[in-house]
Design a protein around this motif. Structure first.
Motif, PDB file in Angstrom:
ATOM      1  N   CYS A 132      -8.518  -4.526   0.981  1.00 38.15           N
ATOM      2  CA  CYS A 132      -9.924  -4.277   0.569  1.00 38.15           C
ATOM      3  C   CYS A 132     -10.424  -5.193  -0.474  1.00 38.15           C
ATOM      4  N   CYS A 149      -5.067   2.506   4.921  1.00 41.28           N
ATOM      5  CA  CYS A 149      -6.037   1.353   5.072  1.00 41.28           C
ATOM      6  C   CYS A 149      -6.018   0.638   6.101  1.00 41.28           C
ATOM      7  N   ASN A 167       0.719  -1.038  -0.008  1.00 43.75           N
ATOM      8  CA  ASN A 167      -0.131  -0.077   0.029  1.00 43.75           C
ATOM      9  C   ASN A 167       0.771   1.315   0.007  1.00 43.75           C
ATOM     10  N   CYS A 200      -9.843   1.768   2.723  1.00 43.71           N
ATOM     11  CA  CYS A 200      -9.728   2.860   1.694  1.00 43.71           C
ATOM     12  C   CYS A 200     -10.622   2.453   0.238  1.00 43.71           C
ATOM     13  N   HIS A 201     -10.901   1.003   0.279  1.00 41.20           N
ATOM     14  CA  HIS A 201     -11.903   0.679  -0.889  1.00 41.20           C
ATOM     15  C   HIS A 201     -11.127   1.014  -2.239  1.00 41.20           C
ATOM     16  N   CYS A 206      -5.748  -2.064  -3.390  1.00 41.46           N
ATOM     17  CA  CYS A 206      -5.579  -2.345  -2.218  1.00 41.46           C
ATOM     18  C   CYS A 206      -5.959  -3.840  -2.112  1.00 41.46           C
TER      19      CYS A 206
HETATM   20 ZN   LIG Z   1      -7.766  -0.880   1.451  1.00 43.51          ZN
END
Ligand SMILES: [Zn+2]
Length: 420
Positions: free
Chosen positions: A136, A105, A76, A128-129, A133
Protein backbone atom coordinates in the motif's frame (compact mmCIF):
# COMPACT_ATOMS: atom_id res chain seq x y z
CA UNK A 1 -52.91 32.31 9.35
CA UNK A 2 -53.35 30.00 12.33
CA UNK A 3 -50.53 27.78 13.55
CA UNK A 4 -52.08 24.61 12.14
CA UNK A 5 -52.44 26.09 8.65
CA UNK A 6 -48.95 27.56 8.83
CA UNK A 7 -47.49 24.14 9.74
CA UNK A 8 -49.31 22.50 6.83
CA UNK A 9 -48.05 25.17 4.42
CA UNK A 10 -44.44 24.64 5.60
CA UNK A 11 -44.81 20.87 5.22
CA UNK A 12 -46.06 21.37 1.66
CA UNK A 13 -43.16 23.66 0.80
CA UNK A 14 -40.65 21.18 2.16
CA UNK A 15 -42.15 18.25 0.31
CA UNK A 16 -42.19 20.28 -2.93
CA UNK A 17 -38.55 21.18 -2.50
CA UNK A 18 -37.64 17.55 -1.81
CA UNK A 19 -39.52 16.39 -4.88
CA UNK A 20 -37.80 19.00 -7.03
CA UNK A 21 -34.40 17.88 -5.74
CA UNK A 22 -35.25 14.25 -6.38
CA UNK A 23 -36.31 15.05 -9.96
CA UNK A 24 -33.10 16.96 -10.57
CA UNK A 25 -31.06 14.04 -9.27
CA UNK A 26 -32.92 11.58 -11.53
CA UNK A 27 -32.35 13.91 -14.48
CA UNK A 28 -28.64 14.10 -13.70
CA UNK A 29 -28.32 10.32 -13.42
CA UNK A 30 -30.22 9.83 -16.70
CA UNK A 31 -27.92 12.30 -18.46
CA UNK A 32 -24.87 10.50 -17.10
CA UNK A 33 -26.21 7.14 -18.20
CA UNK A 34 -26.98 8.51 -21.68
CA UNK A 35 -23.44 9.89 -21.89
CA UNK A 36 -21.92 6.54 -20.86
CA UNK A 37 -24.09 4.70 -23.39
CA UNK A 38 -23.15 7.11 -26.16
CA UNK A 39 -19.45 6.61 -25.32
CA UNK A 40 -19.93 2.84 -25.32
CA UNK A 41 -21.65 3.04 -28.68
CA UNK A 42 -18.92 5.13 -30.25
CA UNK A 43 -16.26 2.83 -28.74
CA UNK A 44 -18.09 -0.12 -30.26
CA UNK A 45 -18.25 1.52 -33.69
CA UNK A 46 -14.54 2.40 -33.49
CA UNK A 47 -13.70 -1.16 -32.46
CA UNK A 48 -15.72 -2.59 -35.37
CA UNK A 49 -14.11 -0.28 -37.90
CA UNK A 50 -10.59 -0.64 -36.68
CA UNK A 51 -10.14 -3.70 -34.48
CA UNK A 52 -6.93 -3.80 -32.43
CA UNK A 53 -6.15 -7.39 -31.64
CA UNK A 54 -3.12 -6.73 -29.53
CA UNK A 55 -3.70 -5.56 -25.99
CA UNK A 56 -1.34 -2.60 -25.39
CA UNK A 57 1.15 -2.74 -22.52
CA UNK A 58 -0.36 0.45 -21.13
CA UNK A 59 -3.39 -1.38 -19.72
CA UNK A 60 -1.79 -4.74 -18.93
CA UNK A 61 -0.76 -5.94 -15.50
CA UNK A 62 2.66 -7.39 -16.23
CA UNK A 63 4.25 -10.52 -14.80
CA UNK A 64 7.02 -8.37 -13.27
CA UNK A 65 4.41 -6.29 -11.47
CA UNK A 66 2.63 -9.36 -10.05
CA UNK A 67 5.99 -10.64 -8.76
CA UNK A 68 6.59 -7.22 -7.28
CA UNK A 69 3.30 -7.34 -5.34
CA UNK A 70 4.09 -10.73 -3.92
CA UNK A 71 7.57 -9.58 -2.90
CA UNK A 72 6.14 -6.51 -1.16
CA UNK A 73 3.58 -8.56 0.76
CA UNK A 74 6.34 -10.74 2.20
CA UNK A 75 6.22 -9.23 5.71
CA UNK A 76 2.44 -8.75 5.91
CA UNK A 77 1.88 -12.05 7.70
CA UNK A 78 4.40 -11.00 10.39
CA UNK A 79 2.60 -7.68 10.83
CA UNK A 80 -0.76 -9.46 11.02
CA UNK A 81 0.62 -11.61 13.86
CA UNK A 82 1.89 -8.47 15.61
CA UNK A 83 -1.58 -6.88 15.39
CA UNK A 84 -3.12 -10.01 16.92
CA UNK A 85 -0.61 -9.80 19.77
CA UNK A 86 -1.45 -6.12 20.20
CA UNK A 87 -5.14 -7.07 20.26
CA UNK A 88 -4.46 -9.65 22.98
CA UNK A 89 -2.57 -7.06 25.04
CA UNK A 90 -5.02 -4.18 24.65
CA UNK A 91 -8.26 -6.15 24.33
CA UNK A 92 -9.29 -3.99 21.37
CA UNK A 93 -11.20 -5.61 18.52
CA UNK A 94 -9.87 -3.09 15.96
CA UNK A 95 -6.41 -4.70 16.09
CA UNK A 96 -7.83 -8.11 15.13
CA UNK A 97 -9.66 -6.48 12.20
CA UNK A 98 -6.45 -4.77 11.08
CA UNK A 99 -4.62 -8.10 11.29
CA UNK A 100 -7.19 -9.54 8.93
CA UNK A 101 -6.97 -6.75 6.40
CA UNK A 102 -3.14 -6.56 6.34
CA UNK A 103 -2.96 -10.35 5.88
CA UNK A 104 -5.36 -10.22 2.93
CA UNK A 105 -3.99 -7.09 1.25
CA UNK A 106 -4.11 -7.49 -2.56
CA UNK A 107 -4.82 -11.21 -2.23
CA UNK A 108 -8.33 -11.09 -3.73
CA UNK A 109 -8.92 -9.69 -7.20
CA UNK A 110 -12.43 -9.11 -8.53
CA UNK A 111 -13.37 -8.45 -12.14
CA UNK A 112 -14.66 -9.68 -15.47
CA UNK A 113 -13.41 -12.80 -17.20
CA UNK A 114 -13.42 -12.93 -21.01
CA UNK A 115 -13.06 -16.64 -21.67
CA UNK A 116 -12.54 -16.51 -25.46
CA UNK A 117 -9.59 -14.15 -25.29
CA UNK A 118 -8.53 -15.39 -21.84
CA UNK A 119 -8.46 -11.86 -20.48
CA UNK A 120 -9.21 -10.93 -16.88
CA UNK A 121 -10.32 -7.33 -16.45
CA UNK A 122 -9.47 -6.36 -12.91
CA UNK A 123 -12.17 -4.11 -11.47
CA UNK A 124 -11.11 -4.01 -7.87
CA UNK A 125 -8.88 -5.59 -5.29
CA UNK A 126 -8.84 -5.39 -1.54
CA UNK A 127 -6.14 -3.07 -0.19
CA UNK A 128 -5.39 -2.72 3.53
CA UNK A 129 -4.08 0.92 3.46
CA UNK A 130 -1.99 0.07 6.54
CA UNK A 131 1.12 2.13 7.27
CA UNK A 132 3.22 -1.03 7.66
CA UNK A 133 2.12 -2.54 4.35
CA UNK A 134 4.88 -2.14 1.75
CA UNK A 135 2.40 -2.77 -1.00
CA UNK A 136 0.00 0.00 0.00
CA UNK A 137 2.88 2.37 0.70
CA UNK A 138 4.22 1.68 -2.75
CA UNK A 139 0.85 2.41 -4.37
CA UNK A 140 0.49 5.58 -2.33
CA UNK A 141 3.99 6.68 -3.34
CA UNK A 142 3.27 6.00 -7.03
CA UNK A 143 0.06 8.06 -6.77
CA UNK A 144 1.91 10.94 -5.13
CA UNK A 145 4.61 10.91 -7.81
CA UNK A 146 2.01 10.86 -10.56
CA UNK A 147 0.12 13.79 -9.05
CA UNK A 148 3.26 15.85 -8.30
CA UNK A 149 5.15 15.32 -11.56
CA UNK A 150 3.20 17.69 -13.88
CA UNK A 151 2.87 20.34 -11.16
CA UNK A 152 6.58 20.40 -10.30
CA UNK A 153 7.56 20.33 -13.97
CA UNK A 154 5.51 23.47 -14.36
CA UNK A 155 7.05 25.25 -11.35
CA UNK A 156 10.52 24.35 -12.58
CA UNK A 157 10.01 26.74 -15.49
CA UNK A 158 9.78 29.76 -13.20
CA UNK A 159 11.60 28.57 -10.05
CA UNK A 160 14.43 26.33 -8.87
CA UNK A 161 13.67 23.20 -6.87
CA UNK A 162 15.81 22.24 -3.89
CA UNK A 163 16.14 19.01 -1.94
CA UNK A 164 16.66 19.57 1.77
CA UNK A 165 17.39 16.90 4.37
CA UNK A 166 17.22 17.73 8.08
CA UNK A 167 18.48 15.17 10.58
CA UNK A 168 18.43 15.04 14.37
CA UNK A 169 20.50 12.62 16.48
CA UNK A 170 19.36 8.98 16.54
CA UNK A 171 17.16 8.07 19.48
CA UNK A 172 16.15 4.98 21.42
CA UNK A 173 12.68 3.44 21.15
CA UNK A 174 11.30 4.96 24.33
CA UNK A 175 12.38 8.43 23.14
CA UNK A 176 10.94 8.18 19.63
CA UNK A 177 7.63 9.72 20.63
CA UNK A 178 9.11 12.87 22.18
CA UNK A 179 11.80 13.05 19.46
CA UNK A 180 9.12 13.19 16.78
CA UNK A 181 7.17 15.84 18.72
CA UNK A 182 10.23 18.09 18.84
CA UNK A 183 11.23 17.26 15.32
CA UNK A 184 7.83 18.24 13.91
CA UNK A 185 7.97 21.51 15.85
CA UNK A 186 11.36 22.17 14.25
CA UNK A 187 10.12 21.29 10.75
CA UNK A 188 7.13 23.61 11.10
CA UNK A 189 9.37 26.38 12.43
CA UNK A 190 11.67 26.16 9.39
CA UNK A 191 8.75 26.59 6.98
CA UNK A 192 7.39 29.47 9.04
CA UNK A 193 10.73 31.28 8.61
CA UNK A 194 10.73 30.58 4.88
CA UNK A 195 7.16 31.88 4.54
CA UNK A 196 8.00 34.99 6.51
CA UNK A 197 5.43 34.15 9.24
CA UNK A 198 8.22 34.00 11.82
CA UNK A 199 11.21 36.30 11.76
CA UNK A 200 14.74 36.40 13.14
CA UNK A 201 16.01 39.98 13.38
CA UNK A 202 19.02 40.38 11.09
CA UNK A 203 18.20 37.44 8.80
CA UNK A 204 16.17 37.83 5.62
CA UNK A 205 14.51 34.57 4.61
CA UNK A 206 12.20 36.24 2.10
CA UNK A 207 15.10 36.76 -0.33
CA UNK A 208 14.95 33.00 -0.99
CA UNK A 209 11.57 33.53 -2.64
CA UNK A 210 10.01 30.39 -1.12
CA UNK A 211 6.52 29.60 -2.40
CA UNK A 212 5.93 26.02 -1.26
CA UNK A 213 7.17 22.48 -1.27
CA UNK A 214 6.79 18.99 0.14
CA UNK A 215 7.70 17.60 3.54
CA UNK A 216 8.13 13.92 4.26
CA UNK A 217 9.29 12.12 7.37
CA UNK A 218 11.40 9.01 7.00
CA UNK A 219 12.44 6.76 9.85
CA UNK A 220 15.25 4.28 9.43
CA UNK A 221 15.06 1.54 12.04
CA UNK A 222 18.46 0.34 13.24
CA UNK A 223 18.97 -2.59 15.57
CA UNK A 224 18.79 -0.53 18.75
CA UNK A 225 18.05 3.01 17.58
CA UNK A 226 15.76 5.00 15.32
CA UNK A 227 17.01 7.48 12.76
CA UNK A 228 14.28 10.00 11.88
CA UNK A 229 14.94 12.60 9.23
CA UNK A 230 12.89 14.94 7.07
CA UNK A 231 13.14 15.21 3.33
CA UNK A 232 11.86 18.45 1.85
CA UNK A 233 11.44 19.80 -1.62
CA UNK A 234 11.50 23.59 -1.54
CA UNK A 235 10.39 25.72 -4.47
CA UNK A 236 12.66 28.77 -4.32
CA UNK A 237 13.52 31.78 -6.47
CA UNK A 238 15.46 31.10 -9.65
CA UNK A 239 19.16 31.89 -9.73
CA UNK A 240 19.98 31.91 -6.00
CA UNK A 241 23.70 31.56 -5.87
CA UNK A 242 24.29 29.64 -2.65
CA UNK A 243 28.06 29.21 -2.67
CA UNK A 244 29.30 26.15 -0.78
CA UNK A 245 32.47 26.95 1.09
CA UNK A 246 32.26 25.66 4.68
CA UNK A 247 33.61 22.33 5.91
CA UNK A 248 32.53 20.81 9.24
CA UNK A 249 31.96 17.43 10.89
CA UNK A 250 29.01 16.69 8.59
CA UNK A 251 31.25 17.09 5.52
CA UNK A 252 32.63 13.59 5.93
CA UNK A 253 30.76 10.45 5.03
CA UNK A 254 31.56 7.57 7.39
CA UNK A 255 30.53 4.97 4.83
CA UNK A 256 32.58 6.53 2.05
CA UNK A 257 35.76 7.88 3.68
CA UNK A 258 37.52 8.37 0.33
CA UNK A 259 35.06 10.96 -0.90
CA UNK A 260 36.24 14.60 -0.82
CA UNK A 261 34.58 16.58 2.02
CA UNK A 262 31.18 18.03 1.22
CA UNK A 263 31.05 21.81 1.46
CA UNK A 264 28.13 23.76 2.89
CA UNK A 265 26.67 27.15 1.97
CA UNK A 266 26.05 29.93 4.50
CA UNK A 267 22.37 29.05 4.41
CA UNK A 268 23.03 25.37 5.16
CA UNK A 269 25.17 26.31 8.17
CA UNK A 270 22.41 28.65 9.35
CA UNK A 271 19.85 25.87 8.96
CA UNK A 272 22.07 23.45 10.91
CA UNK A 273 22.24 25.88 13.84
CA UNK A 274 18.55 26.76 13.75
CA UNK A 275 17.75 23.02 13.72
CA UNK A 276 19.80 22.51 16.86
CA UNK A 277 18.19 25.43 18.72
CA UNK A 278 14.59 24.81 17.65
CA UNK A 279 14.79 21.08 18.33
CA UNK A 280 16.16 21.68 21.82
CA UNK A 281 13.50 24.29 22.59
CA UNK A 282 16.02 27.12 22.83
CA UNK A 283 15.41 30.70 21.83
CA UNK A 284 16.31 31.30 18.19
CA UNK A 285 17.88 34.71 17.56
CA UNK A 286 21.05 36.03 15.95
CA UNK A 287 23.02 35.86 19.21
CA UNK A 288 21.99 32.28 20.04
CA UNK A 289 22.65 31.20 16.44
CA UNK A 290 26.16 32.66 16.59
CA UNK A 291 26.83 30.85 19.85
CA UNK A 292 26.17 27.39 18.34
CA UNK A 293 29.45 25.84 17.26
CA UNK A 294 28.01 22.84 15.45
CA UNK A 295 24.30 22.33 14.77
CA UNK A 296 22.54 19.27 13.39
CA UNK A 297 23.09 17.78 9.98
CA UNK A 298 21.18 19.71 7.30
CA UNK A 299 21.69 19.78 3.56
CA UNK A 300 20.13 21.86 0.82
CA UNK A 301 20.97 21.03 -2.79
CA UNK A 302 19.56 22.38 -5.98
CA UNK A 303 17.77 19.70 -7.97
CA UNK A 304 19.32 19.76 -11.42
CA UNK A 305 17.35 18.80 -14.52
CA UNK A 306 15.67 15.43 -14.17
CA UNK A 307 17.19 14.61 -10.77
CA UNK A 308 13.99 15.57 -9.03
CA UNK A 309 12.31 12.36 -10.13
CA UNK A 310 14.78 10.57 -7.84
CA UNK A 311 14.22 13.13 -5.09
CA UNK A 312 10.47 12.62 -5.34
CA UNK A 313 11.02 9.03 -4.37
CA UNK A 314 12.55 10.22 -1.11
CA UNK A 315 9.93 12.80 -0.35
CA UNK A 316 7.02 10.48 -1.00
CA UNK A 317 7.98 7.33 0.83
CA UNK A 318 7.06 6.77 4.43
CA UNK A 319 9.91 4.81 5.89
CA UNK A 320 12.44 2.17 5.11
CA UNK A 321 11.20 0.03 7.94
CA UNK A 322 8.69 -1.94 5.92
CA UNK A 323 11.45 -3.37 3.80
CA UNK A 324 13.08 -5.16 6.69
CA UNK A 325 11.71 -7.47 9.31
CA UNK A 326 10.83 -5.54 12.44
CA UNK A 327 10.62 -7.25 15.78
CA UNK A 328 7.49 -6.80 17.90
CA UNK A 329 9.00 -4.07 20.11
CA UNK A 330 10.04 -2.02 17.07
CA UNK A 331 6.59 -2.50 15.55
CA UNK A 332 4.89 -1.29 18.72
CA UNK A 333 7.23 1.68 19.09
CA UNK A 334 6.49 2.85 15.54
CA UNK A 335 2.79 2.14 15.86
CA UNK A 336 2.35 4.29 18.95
CA UNK A 337 4.73 7.04 17.75
CA UNK A 338 3.06 7.46 14.37
CA UNK A 339 -0.52 6.34 14.69
CA UNK A 340 -2.80 9.29 13.88
CA UNK A 341 -0.43 11.71 15.54
CA UNK A 342 1.60 13.45 12.89
CA UNK A 343 1.20 13.86 9.18
CA UNK A 344 4.32 12.19 7.85
CA UNK A 345 3.71 13.57 4.36
CA UNK A 346 2.55 17.07 3.67
CA UNK A 347 2.41 19.41 0.71
CA UNK A 348 3.19 23.02 1.59
CA UNK A 349 2.34 26.51 0.28
CA UNK A 350 1.37 26.51 -3.39
CA UNK A 351 1.28 22.70 -3.37
CA UNK A 352 -0.95 22.42 -0.29
CA UNK A 353 -4.09 21.63 -2.28
CA UNK A 354 -2.32 18.50 -3.61
CA UNK A 355 -1.60 17.30 -0.10
CA UNK A 356 -5.26 17.02 0.81
CA UNK A 357 -5.82 14.20 -1.63
CA UNK A 358 -3.57 11.37 -0.54
CA UNK A 359 -5.69 8.56 -1.87
CA UNK A 360 -4.46 5.80 -4.11
CA UNK A 361 -4.92 6.95 -7.67
CA UNK A 362 -7.94 5.78 -9.66
CA UNK A 363 -7.87 7.67 -12.96
CA UNK A 364 -9.04 5.57 -15.89
CA UNK A 365 -6.81 5.03 -18.92
CA UNK A 366 -8.31 6.03 -22.25
CA UNK A 367 -7.06 2.93 -24.09
CA UNK A 368 -8.95 0.81 -21.60
CA UNK A 369 -12.37 1.73 -23.01
CA UNK A 370 -11.34 0.73 -26.51
CA UNK A 371 -10.04 -2.63 -25.33
CA UNK A 372 -13.27 -3.37 -23.48
CA UNK A 373 -15.35 -2.42 -26.55
CA UNK A 374 -13.17 -4.73 -28.61
CA UNK A 375 -13.51 -7.63 -26.16
CA UNK A 376 -17.26 -7.19 -25.96
CA UNK A 377 -17.67 -7.46 -29.73
CA UNK A 378 -17.20 -11.19 -29.30
CA UNK A 379 -18.50 -12.10 -25.87
CA UNK A 380 -20.06 -10.96 -22.63
CA UNK A 381 -17.80 -11.32 -19.61
CA UNK A 382 -18.48 -13.33 -16.46
CA UNK A 383 -17.94 -11.75 -13.04
CA UNK A 384 -15.04 -13.56 -11.38
CA UNK A 385 -12.83 -13.64 -8.36
CA UNK A 386 -9.22 -14.84 -8.27
CA UNK A 387 -6.63 -15.16 -5.58
CA UNK A 388 -3.23 -13.62 -6.19
CA UNK A 389 -1.38 -16.97 -6.27
CA UNK A 390 -3.61 -18.41 -8.96
CA UNK A 391 -3.39 -15.19 -11.01
CA UNK A 392 0.39 -15.36 -10.93
CA UNK A 393 0.52 -19.00 -12.03
CA UNK A 394 -2.09 -18.41 -14.76
CA UNK A 395 -0.16 -15.45 -16.17
CA UNK A 396 3.16 -17.33 -15.99
CA UNK A 397 1.69 -20.32 -17.82
CA UNK A 398 0.28 -18.07 -20.52
CA UNK A 399 -3.29 -19.00 -19.59
CA UNK A 400 -4.40 -15.49 -18.84
CA UNK A 401 -3.70 -11.84 -19.46
CA UNK A 402 -4.80 -9.27 -16.92
CA UNK A 403 -5.85 -5.75 -17.78
CA UNK A 404 -6.44 -2.81 -15.48
CA UNK A 405 -8.32 0.39 -16.13
CA UNK A 406 -6.07 2.56 -13.99
CA UNK A 407 -3.50 4.84 -15.57
CA UNK A 408 -1.24 4.29 -12.63
CA UNK A 409 -0.64 0.73 -13.80
CA UNK A 410 1.87 2.01 -16.38
CA UNK A 411 3.93 3.66 -13.68
CA UNK A 412 3.78 0.55 -11.48
CA UNK A 413 4.81 -1.72 -14.37
CA UNK A 414 7.82 0.46 -15.16
CA UNK A 415 8.83 0.45 -11.54
CA UNK A 416 8.50 -3.33 -11.33
CA UNK A 417 10.71 -3.73 -14.40
CA UNK A 418 13.39 -1.60 -12.79
CA UNK A 419 13.22 -3.71 -9.61
CA UNK A 420 13.33 -7.03 -11.45
ZN1 LIG B 1 -1.81 -3.17 2.01
Amino acid sequence: MGFYKFREAVKKCVSHAQLREQNLRVKELRAKLAETNALKKSDRIAALQNPVHEIPDTVQVTEAYLDDIQRRLYFNDDFADYYIRLGDETNLQKHYNTADSIRNCSKHWFGDWYALRRVFDRKSLSLCHNMFCSNCNHLRQASRIKRLTPVLENYQKTHDLYHCVITVPNCSGNKLDITLDNFFTLARQVTRYLRGDAKIAGIDFLQLGYIGGIRCLEIVVNEKTYHPHFHFVFILKKGLNLIKRHINKFSYNRNQPNLPPRKFSDFEILLQKIAYLAYNNQKVNLASINSVKLGYSCMLDMIEGDEWHEVLKYVTKLTKYTMCALDYTQFKTLYFALYKKHRAYQCLGVLSRLGKDDSIDSEVAEEYRRIIAELQLYENPVSSHYELDSLISNVKNGNMRIISKYIIQQLLNKDAERNA
